[in-house]
Design a protein around this motif. Sequence first.
Motif, PDB file in Angstrom:
ATOM      1  N   GLY A 224       0.801  -1.219   0.000  1.00 39.45           N
ATOM      2  CA  GLY A 224       0.000   0.000   0.000  1.00 39.45           C
ATOM      3  C   GLY A 224       0.831   1.265   0.000  1.00 39.45           C
ATOM      4  O   GLY A 224       0.360   2.330  -0.411  1.00 39.45           O
ATOM      5  N   ALA A 501     -10.823  -7.665   4.316  1.00 41.51           N
ATOM      6  CA  ALA A 501      -9.550  -7.340   3.658  1.00 41.51           C
ATOM      7  C   ALA A 501      -8.614  -6.669   4.657  1.00 41.51           C
ATOM      8  O   ALA A 501      -8.855  -5.538   5.082  1.00 41.51           O
ATOM      9  CB  ALA A 501      -9.796  -6.421   2.459  1.00 41.51           C
ATOM     10  N   SER A 503      -5.167  -6.682   3.992  1.00 41.15           N
ATOM     11  CA  SER A 503      -3.970  -6.350   3.209  1.00 41.15           C
ATOM     12  C   SER A 503      -2.728  -6.967   3.825  1.00 41.15           C
ATOM     13  O   SER A 503      -2.690  -8.151   4.085  1.00 41.15           O
ATOM     14  CB  SER A 503      -3.843  -4.833   3.059  1.00 41.15           C
ATOM     15  OG  SER A 503      -4.935  -4.347   2.295  1.00 41.15           O
ATOM     16  N   PHE A 566      -9.037  -4.120  -5.789  1.00 38.58           N
ATOM     17  CA  PHE A 566     -10.132  -3.477  -5.058  1.00 38.58           C
ATOM     18  C   PHE A 566     -10.981  -2.567  -5.948  1.00 38.58           C
ATOM     19  O   PHE A 566     -12.195  -2.477  -5.776  1.00 38.58           O
ATOM     20  CB  PHE A 566      -9.574  -2.664  -3.886  1.00 38.58           C
ATOM     21  CG  PHE A 566      -8.946  -3.502  -2.802  1.00 38.58           C
ATOM     22  CD1 PHE A 566      -9.249  -4.852  -2.680  1.00 38.58           C
ATOM     23  CD2 PHE A 566      -8.057  -2.943  -1.894  1.00 38.58           C
ATOM     24  CE1 PHE A 566      -8.670  -5.630  -1.685  1.00 38.58           C
ATOM     25  CE2 PHE A 566      -7.482  -3.704  -0.898  1.00 38.58           C
ATOM     26  CZ  PHE A 566      -7.778  -5.051  -0.793  1.00 38.58           C
ATOM     27  N   PHE A 570     -14.723  -3.797  -5.173  1.00 35.23           N
ATOM     28  CA  PHE A 570     -15.544  -3.098  -4.175  1.00 35.23           C
ATOM     29  C   PHE A 570     -16.882  -2.576  -4.714  1.00 35.23           C
ATOM     30  O   PHE A 570     -17.898  -2.625  -3.999  1.00 35.23           O
ATOM     31  CB  PHE A 570     -14.739  -1.948  -3.554  1.00 35.23           C
ATOM     32  CG  PHE A 570     -13.704  -2.404  -2.548  1.00 35.23           C
ATOM     33  CD1 PHE A 570     -13.483  -3.750  -2.309  1.00 35.23           C
ATOM     34  CD2 PHE A 570     -12.943  -1.474  -1.848  1.00 35.23           C
ATOM     35  CE1 PHE A 570     -12.526  -4.178  -1.391  1.00 35.23           C
ATOM     36  CE2 PHE A 570     -11.989  -1.884  -0.930  1.00 35.23           C
ATOM     37  CZ  PHE A 570     -11.776  -3.236  -0.703  1.00 35.23           C
ATOM     38  N   VAL A 576     -17.513  -3.515   3.326  1.00 39.04           N
ATOM     39  CA  VAL A 576     -16.106  -3.909   3.378  1.00 39.04           C
ATOM     40  C   VAL A 576     -15.606  -3.780   4.812  1.00 39.04           C
ATOM     41  O   VAL A 576     -15.724  -2.714   5.429  1.00 39.04           O
ATOM     42  CB  VAL A 576     -15.235  -3.035   2.454  1.00 39.04           C
ATOM     43  CG1 VAL A 576     -13.782  -3.481   2.531  1.00 39.04           C
ATOM     44  CG2 VAL A 576     -15.729  -3.105   1.019  1.00 39.04           C
ATOM     45  N   LEU A 578     -12.233  -3.711   6.705  1.00 37.81           N
ATOM     46  CA  LEU A 578     -10.870  -3.447   6.242  1.00 37.81           C
ATOM     47  C   LEU A 578      -9.971  -2.997   7.385  1.00 37.81           C
ATOM     48  O   LEU A 578     -10.425  -2.677   8.472  1.00 37.81           O
ATOM     49  CB  LEU A 578     -10.897  -2.413   5.119  1.00 37.81           C
ATOM     50  CG  LEU A 578     -11.764  -1.166   5.332  1.00 37.81           C
ATOM     51  CD1 LEU A 578     -10.981  -0.083   6.042  1.00 37.81           C
ATOM     52  CD2 LEU A 578     -12.288  -0.651   4.006  1.00 37.81           C
ATOM     53  N   THR A 584      -7.153   1.310   0.818  1.00 34.87           N
ATOM     54  CA  THR A 584      -8.346   0.463   0.927  1.00 34.87           C
ATOM     55  C   THR A 584      -9.554   1.274   1.369  1.00 34.87           C
ATOM     56  O   THR A 584     -10.662   1.094   0.851  1.00 34.87           O
ATOM     57  CB  THR A 584      -8.087  -0.687   1.923  1.00 34.87           C
ATOM     58  OG1 THR A 584      -6.807  -1.250   1.683  1.00 34.87           O
ATOM     59  CG2 THR A 584      -9.145  -1.759   1.798  1.00 34.87           C
ATOM     60  N   THR A 585      -9.349   2.160   2.344  1.00 32.52           N
ATOM     61  CA  THR A 585     -10.455   2.972   2.860  1.00 32.52           C
ATOM     62  C   THR A 585     -11.018   3.884   1.770  1.00 32.52           C
ATOM     63  O   THR A 585     -12.241   3.984   1.582  1.00 32.52           O
ATOM     64  CB  THR A 585      -9.991   3.816   4.056  1.00 32.52           C
ATOM     65  OG1 THR A 585      -9.412   2.962   5.052  1.00 32.52           O
ATOM     66  CG2 THR A 585     -11.162   4.573   4.670  1.00 32.52           C
ATOM     67  N   GLU A 587     -10.776   3.516  -1.459  1.00 33.07           N
ATOM     68  CA  GLU A 587     -11.410   2.679  -2.494  1.00 33.07           C
ATOM     69  C   GLU A 587     -12.838   2.335  -2.081  1.00 33.07           C
ATOM     70  O   GLU A 587     -13.766   2.385  -2.894  1.00 33.07           O
ATOM     71  CB  GLU A 587     -10.607   1.389  -2.704  1.00 33.07           C
ATOM     72  CG  GLU A 587      -9.292   1.554  -3.439  1.00 33.07           C
ATOM     73  CD  GLU A 587      -9.445   1.456  -4.952  1.00 33.07           C
ATOM     74  OE1 GLU A 587     -10.542   1.737  -5.457  1.00 33.07           O
ATOM     75  OE2 GLU A 587      -8.441   1.101  -5.615  1.00 33.07           O
TER      76      GLU A 587
END
Length: 732
Positions: A224, A501, A503, A566, A570, A576, A578, A584-585, A587
């Motif tokens: 990430g 998820a 990661s 993602f 998504f 989600v 996470l 990720t957040t 997305e």
Amino acid sequence: MGLKLHIRSGYNLSLRSYAGVTSKFVKPTFEVSVALTDGRGIPLSDVEASGCVASIRHMSGGTSHGNSWTATKSVKGSPNQQDLERGVCHWDEVVEVDTGKHGSSGEPITPDTCVEIAVRRDFGHLHPSHEIGRTRMTVRELSEMDDDGGGLHLMLFDLAWFDNDGNVVAAGKDHLPTFVLVSVVRKSLPPELREIEAKPSDTDETRRSKYAKRLMVVTRGTRGDIQPFIALSRGLAEMENWEIIIVTETEYLSELRTQKNVKAGAIRFRPSGGNTMKKVHSEVSQKAINLKISAKQTNVMQKIFLARSEIEFFPSEPAVFHWAKVMKPDLLMFGFTMASVTLIASEALGIPVAGFVLQPTSIPSSQYPPVLPLTEERFNLLTAETKEEKHDQFKKIKYAMENVGGKTNKSSLESLRERRGLELYSSYKKSTWQELKDKNFPLIVPINETLFGGKPKDWSENSVFTDCIFLRGATVPSLASDVMNFIDKCRAMDGKIVILAFSSMPVSKSKIISIALKIIGECQSKACVFALVGGQVDLPLHSSMEAEANEALESNRLFIASGAPFGRLFPLVDAVVLHGGLGTTSEAIQAGVPAIVTGVLLLDQRFWGSRCHQLEVGPFGTHIDDFPDNCVDVVDKALEEDSVWRKNAKRRGFVMTKQAGDDLSGVRKNVECVVRMSKTAKPYYYSRADDNEELDSSTSHHGIGSLGESLSHFNDDDEDGFGRDEVHFQLM
């Protein structure tokens, strides 16, 4: 016929003996050993050397699994006195290696066969042969890097001893990387590579003339931390014809290779050394990251991790300095973990510098503390004054940890700056991020400003938000057919799809699946769980849940995969769960689905857990140890028909999409900002005479003792503070 390598020379070889004064009396012999391996140090051949100076050599600690190289193809060289003083050794020998066993012909060498080259040093009986470093790459990579037949300088890494994470080997008074010069005998390459004709390489001057600018990106961390830089690099290359040099870990080389083909400009890789993922998943790190005896002790560990967020990457300084000196970029750009290291190169070499910051809470501000409390109740008690106080406390801790032992510790920030001829910071108040903020250096934050909560009033003018940046388009793989099959079947049974998820964070597969089974079995909605478990996909489940998991898999209520893109996944799901990373957040929110933050809640993940709650797209972040107690309630709330979180997520996602316009990846906006900032960027500078600060003796030069003193005024009852008897350090 085997693979033939011309072992030519070694440069900046270490003359210092681990045995102390041995090197003052004995002239060392250097040996290069070559083997074809499985990529983990285990050789594919035990054939004795043929036509080489040396034959069987024992390679101590061959891999992290404890294997040794019992036979390799090797060449020895003994440097003359003049070369010895320069750390140079010339071998000028050809070594041939193959995959045969006991004289028989083995499997053919392919482009993906791994080659390992190790350099050993021998002081005779006083300090027998021992490895100083090695490097590994595939035959294809060797061929591509030596495409003109002129040879390639291979940087050595400390890969052999114990469970080392591959830091760059550096030596000499200037502490620069050690290299070995190797050429590939092209006639010995596999046929598909042999047919590619060698071509003369462009000179640096010719290469520069092809591009508008040369940018050197310096970043290390988890995936990430790397992906946004890849997206930015592609944009700068294709939109602005820039040449991008990405200095990062070889762990991400395969991903970089899939992204380097661009319509204009160029993207190149240079190694930084180190392996963050290996360190994160080590037993010691996992225990430390997952430590949660109490909320207070968890926060103590969080502050330690944040204070060490840069020092863990200091071993990359020789590589970063070397590449900056050799490549002579027009601009240096650093990520969160590599700020101090990159500033050293910028100041010593006079190269303009800018930051591309995915963790903006590292910039001191009264709007947030450096580490957020674990509970919502404590978070609500914070004031602007207490946030500033916590930043000041944290700067003391970070300064002390980065300078433990002072100049006697060769890995301290003081030593790093001194060996490049730079002045030492006068006190903790001159922290890296405070300096960048006070001197108005460009700090580009690739986050939607509304998503963050607005620009803090006490940020500098050149600390700016752009927009969230994502990898999009043809370079991102489509969802696999089994993934789409799972989604279609869930919809057919009126199921609601929930993603788990985490990661790169250390959450075990068994823990993830136990949460998945609880959601499947107890939620009011028919929840179908898509569990992403990363590299743990082939690990067995705990026997107590194996039967239940198999039943859920067979009934299409559970799907387990290592990963998925993602950006494509998504928008097709309903919620989600996470870990709270920025990528990720953002997305999840851009896709318009509720975001439920849990996990080990490391560093900025707590901020995004609180931010999701403020945006009303999910609950306040919960530590993974507490999540099983409320996972059913929060998932039910996310999946209910009139879910407030879902409505707000869709609204927030719509606003983000509208603000992005036709730039949904955020690449163009970030590229424009980088180009604009590059025109005013300047080299970093520091002078004690300018800051007129007295040296702070409480947190400098006295190592661990001073750290304890600097903590002595902390409130032991403060959950987000350090208790004096809670923090223990051991100088390694």
